[in-house]
Design an enzyme around this catalytic site. Structure first.
Site: not given
Ligand code: ATP
Ligand code: MN
Length: 534
Positions: A59, A199, A219, A237, A241-242, A256, A321
């Protein structure tokens, strides 16, 4: 879903009726075929469509504007998050974009947002490319019946090939994402990054729901256990979360964006948008297995000579992604609605390695940390971020908040009290030292801590207080080594830890100054103690 590609949707209101081909409500199969025919992408060996989003692989927050009009003028929190855009300039740019699109084949899709019928909004999306339309199919909610003759409530127009002329059009550069609340249009150009589409509507809901309907927009991701015990995970991000909402023992509500009305939480979307960097079937089986036929892979690389994705190759971007509908996840709840949460997790990726991997917050601390939104921006999702950058992002999603953060915080505070929710602060970032010295918290440990918090495994253990942040840190947690629970133990030099912790505490206090007038003394006092004079 009922689709009828012979039907032509009502586009007169958009000045698009003359486009040479209007491809309406195509099925994923048709969109994949169209994308391949148009050289937008190729198939991976699992049947996913793999495309490149072009110059933008994340973004561009500085190019996100809101039109200053009678709806927004007195209500939007204007500033460096919500940049103003002039109404007349918007009209002129809109005419240029629609002229550009009316000379091309366009893809039109009717979809909606908000799994809770009461808050449901219809959205018509017009895209220049087939892959963007596939993204919308996956990420937005797929209506059972569509009505091409209707004029939907909101419209998104996305033209990645249209470049603005900043001097004439009033944009910052050639790419832009502009929301008009009075016209109910989101206009996107110059970028093919699909995240701008999702978004965009998230920002819209972050205005409408709290402002008009008293519903808290969040969020966060969400899942629920067999007894209907919902957990939600806030985080910027890359904080997890995911990843953390994908739990084989719990049903997925969404990854999300959610709303919290009186009695339930509901997903705004109908699909997930997961990061792929370093993805393995062992560590993240649900995400890995969701990348099947029709899923949309963005900016990944194949192992040369094959169509097998090399998830470790991030040459194009760290922000690789995949988008897929919730139905690709075996244990997803559809429609994605759950009970009010019993547990809330604030995920923070602390690049300094100061915050404990899990701590329990008092209701006042919950408010303090929600408003503060301390975390780091992780490489990738935003243009220009290549290593973790410490930031305070209010409500763990400041970039998408059109209203003042305190509006959301007040709603959350009320709900935490009403529903007696447990709130946890989870550091998914660094341990054993700052970024560069320490390492990222092991995912398996974070998962174990969250499982313990949800299942009561942290109810009867002893806690101690962090001396600076006053956070309640468990002394033990099932399936996690005791020594990592207190971050001080993980640093080579405890004095260094104290120094850095004090510096971080100071940064918290300084950041909170701007909210002091809106907060109660209880909330301000829930922040860290600062050893040095400010
Ligand atoms: P977005 O808002 O961009 O979608 P998100 O909050 O969903 O972001 P994730 O897509 O879950 O974030 O990304 C977390 C990344 O960090 C993943 O690639 C995951 O494998 C990695 N990671 C490494 N260590 C950890 C941890 N301890 N807990 C969570 N994720 C971890
Ligand atoms: Mn996510």
């Amino acid at each position: 879903m009922k689709t009828n590609t012979n039907q032509v949707p009502q586009l007169g209101y958009l000045n698009l009726a003359k486009a040479p081909a209007i491809l309406y409500q195509l099925t994923p199969a048709q969109l994949v075929e169209a994308a391949i025919k148009r050289n937008e992408g190729v198939l991976s060996d699992s049947g996913a469509l793999a495309i490149d989003t072009g110059e933008f692989t994340g973004r561009s927050p500085k190019d996100r504007f809101i039109v200053d009009d009678h709806v927004t003028h007195d209500n939007v929190w204007w500033g460096s998050i919500n940049y103003k855009f002039d109404g007349a300039k918007f009209n002129a740019l809109y005419n240029k974009v629609t002229k550009y699109l009316s000379e091309r084949e366009i893809f039109v899709r009717d979809s909606c947002a908000c799994a809770n019928e009461k808050y449901h909004i219809d959205i018509r999306v017009v895209t220049e490319t087939a892959y963007q339309n596939l993204f919308v199919h996956h990420l937005f909610i797929r209506p059972e019946v569509v009505n091409p003759d209707s004029t939907p409530e909101w419209t998104i127009i996305a033209a990645p090939g249209f470049m603005a002329d900043p001097e004439v059009d009033g944009t910052r550069q050639k790419n832009f994402s502009i929301i008009s609340f009075s016209k109910k249009i989101i206009l996107i150009g110059g970028t093919g990054y699909t995240g701008e589409i999702k978004k965009g509507i998230f920002s819209v809901l972050n205005f409408i729901l709290p402002h008009d309907k008293q519903v808290l927009s969040m969020h966060c991701s969400a899942n629920t256990g067999s007894k209907g015990d919902t957990a939600i995970f806030f985080g910027l991000s890359g904080t997890g979360k995911t990843t953390l909402s994908a739990d084989p023992d719990r049903s997925l509500i969404g990854d999300d964006e959610h709303g919290w009305s009186d009695y339930s939480i509901f997903n705004f979307e109908g699909g997930c948008y997961a990061k792929c960097s370093g993805l393995t079937a062992e560590k993240e089986p649900q995400i890995f297995n969701a990348i099947k036929y029709g899923a949309l892979l963005e900016n990944v690389n194949f192992i040369p000579g094959t169509r097998k994705v090399n998830y470790n190759n991030i040459d194009k971007t760290e922000n690789t992604r995949v988008a897929y509908p919730l139905s690709n996840v075996s244990n997803a709840i559809i429609p994605s609605i759950g009970a009010s949460p019993k547990n809330i997790f604030f995920l923070t990726a602390d690049a300094f390695g100061i915050l404990p991997p899990i701590s329990k917050l008092t209701p006042e601390q919950a408010m303090y940390h929600y408003i503060s939104g301390y975390t780091a921006k992780i490489a990738g999702t935003e243009t220009g971020i290549t290593e973790p950058v410490t930031t305070f992002s209010a409500c763990f999603g400041e970039a998408f908040l059109p209203l003042h953060p305190v509006t959301y915080a007040k709603l959350l505070g009320k709900k935490i009290k009403e529903h007696q929710v447990n709130v946890w602060l989870v550091n998914t970032g660094w341990t054993g030292g700052a970024y560069g010295v320490g390492q990222r918290m092991k995912l398996s440990y974070t998962r174990a801590m969250i499982t313990a918090a949800i299942n009561g495994g942290l109810d009867n253990v002893k806690y101690h207080q962090h001396p600076i942040f006053n956070l309640a840190i468990p002394l033990s947690c099932p399936n996690v080594p005791d020594e990592i629970l207190d971050p001080r133990n993980t640093w080579a030099n405890a004095d260094n830890y104290e120094d850095k912790a004090n510096q971080l505490a100071l940064a918290f206090v300084k950041n909170f100054e701007k909210y002091a007038d809106y907060s109660t003394p209880d909330i301000v006092n829930a922040g860290p103690n600062v050893a040095v004079a400010v």
